[in-house]
Enzyme design. Structure first.
Site, short mmCIF file in Angstrom:
data_model
loop_
_atom_site.label_atom_id
_atom_site.label_comp_id
_atom_site.label_asym_id
_atom_site.label_seq_id
_atom_site.Cartn_x
_atom_site.Cartn_y
_atom_site.Cartn_z
CE LYS A 1 -3.95 1.89 2.61
NZ LYS A 1 -4.84 1.64 3.77
CB SER B 1 -7.44 3.95 2.77
OG SER B 1 -6.85 3.22 3.85
CB SER C 1 -8.55 1.02 5.41
OG SER C 1 -9.13 2.29 5.55
#
Length: 514
Positions: A109, A184, A208
């Site tokens: 990420k 996210s 997320s």
């Protein structure tokens, strides 16, 4: 010198495939597509010499270059270093080394620091910020032998359940490009669903990890709070300090439940900067090894927001599978901590974190608005506003109430092994980039509700710090993935992970987008 065609046309299946793609010829029928194999299967193939890390990496890169133009999951590719790492992995294996992820292509990420690559959190003012040191979880991936393909897209400051920003654009859902992949960790979930790497790591405060997994049909695990260190998963230009985050965790994403457990073993364990030396985490084993032995509480409704029909069907599909296997399944329990109070506490604690860095002018405006609220206003909007100006005195009181909820969960988990519930009320929704999350709405079976309210399901596990595993649980009538979360006892992460594995065997798991 060997010609380029001769390099591509080796005896390996992956290089053969690359030749056929370049030449326009049909792919041979005996070609093995590794892009959607599990990490466990690929590790076995690497160990057996059926494929090399260089071959896997080249095929992953080729797939990303070919197909990510329309998905936009990989926002920061790092292909040259990936190729070098793959060569090193093959050489290490030839020397007899065998690490947990040796030679396996993975993604990371964007919010994790990787030395030499930008870390922006989607903020244009930090588009050129490049850390010089890896986040601790990146270091652990590399030490385990993983090949890092690059970084995956995120929303601005990680504060959305969609993944888009001004620097890298929008990540589309591989199942429907007009819909969000979630956030996210939306870039990571989309990458896994599209076959861009075998594993990924993300983070979770408001779902997320779990929400993108639910939207894209993959697996994710939100670990127990504090189980995996977060140093270096920090917004620029802040230093990578070993801070114990409140609510937020880092965790694994994969296409199978067993791969989740494998990657969690790499990620778990204390930060040596705060504990002197790292040591193995002795998590207790799963409580049971058969579905029939599990005691499960099913929760499909929340008092503050309805559950959409597609998600309800997914929850019930899991419940029916458990009943079919002879598990003890209950639909209600007086031991469940009050979900309305839990959601209010979650909003207070989450927003007090989110507002900690706002300017004094904005803070004073929020204080004025919060002071004007009626004492009788117990809405989630009011809780969010109060949370943004929460005094330390009030935070301590809220934290004490959280401890009472944790005690309630301990009592519940003396009677049950896991709780099954939604992750969000709906499958992936169409892209919605309207300014201000507070001005957006979520459509649940034709009725609009405040966008923020859908976070209450994420908070069920986040507020008390419990582990939660997101699993695929079927398809909506439109063919979109639907997931559910399996919540387990604190520091008993292996229990929901094992339940996820058993349910995968029973009802199926990841399927590649069609």
């Amino acid at each position: 010198m060997t010609s380029p065609v001769q390099v591509v046309r080796s005896t390996s299946p992956l290089c053969e495939a690359a030749f056929y793609v370049l030449s326009g010829s049909p792919i041979a029928s005996d070609f093995m597509d590794w892009n959607f194999q599990s990490a466990e299967e690929i590790a076995a193939a690497l160990h057996a010499g059926e494929v090399t890390s260089v071959e896997l990496t080249e095929e992953a890169i080729a797939r990303i270059e070919r197909e990510d133009k329309v998905i936009n999951a990989i926002c920061v590719p790092d292909f040259d270093r990936a190729r070098a790492a793959a060569r090193d992995a093959d050489q290490a294996r030839a020397r007899g080394e065998d690490r947990p992820l040796l030679g396996i292509p993975v993604t990371v990420k964007e919010c994790y620091n990787i030395a030499g690559l930008p870390t922006t959190w989607g903020m244009p003012q930090h588009a050129n910020y490049v850390p010089t040191e890896d986040a601790i979880q990146v270091s652990r991936l590399k030490a385990a032998g993983a090949v890092l393909l690059g970084k995956t897209n995120v929303p601005l400051i990680l504060r959305d359940i969609q993944s888009f920003n001004e620097i890298y654009g929008t990540t589309n859902n591989p199942w429907d490009h007009g819909r969000t992949s979630g956030g996210s960790s939306g870039g990571s979930a989309a990458a896994l669903a599209a076959g861009f790497g075998v594993l990924s790591i993300g983070s979770d405060l408001a779902g997320s990890l779990r929400t993108p997994a639910h939207f894209c049909g993959v697996y994710a695990h939100k670990p127990t709070l504090g189980l995996a260190p977060t140093r270096g998963m920090v917004a620029p230009p802040a230093p990578a300090s070993p801070i114990d985050l409140d609510l937020a965790v880092v965790g694994p994403m994969a296409r199978t439940a067993r791969d989740l457990a494998m990657l969690l073993d790499v990620m778990a364990g204390p930060d040596p900067l705060t504990h002197g030396v790292a040591y193995d985490v002795a998590l207790p084993p799963a409580r049971h090894e058969r579905l029939s032995d599990f005691r499960v509480l099913i929760i499909e409704d929340h008092p503050l927001i309805p559950t959409g029909s597609a998600v309800r069907a997914g929850v019930n599909r899991v419940g029916e599978a458990l009943v079919d296997e002879g598990a003890r399944v209950e639909r209600r329990s007086p031991l469940l901590p009050d979900p309305t109070e839990a959601a209010t506490l979650y909003m207070l604690l989450m927003m007090s974190n989110a507002a900690a860095s706002i300017s004094i002018d904005v803070y004073e405006q929020l204080q004025t608005r919060a002071a004007a609220l009626s004492a009788d206003d117990r809405s989630l909007d009011a809780a969010r506003l109060r949370g943004m100006v929460l005094s330390h005195r009030d935070w301590v009181e809220a934290n004490n109430r959280r401890e009472l909820h944790r005690h309630g969960w301990r009592r519940l988990f003396a009677e049950f092994d896991a709780v099954v519930c939604p992750i969000t009320p709906t499958p992936a929704f169409p892209h919605d980039h309207n300014e201000g999350l507070e001005n957006r709405h979520i459509d649940i079976d034709g009725v609009e509700y405040p966008y923020f309210d859908q976070f209450v399901w994420a908070g069920v596990a986040t507020m008390p710090g419990l582990p939660a595993t997101a699993i695929p649980a079927g398809r909506s009538p439109e063919g979109l993935p639907v997931g559910v979360q399996l919540i387990g006892p604190m520091f008993e992460d292996r229990t929901p992970l094992r339940l996820a594995e058993l349910l995968e065997q029973k009802i199926g798991g990841f399927q590649a987008p069609r």
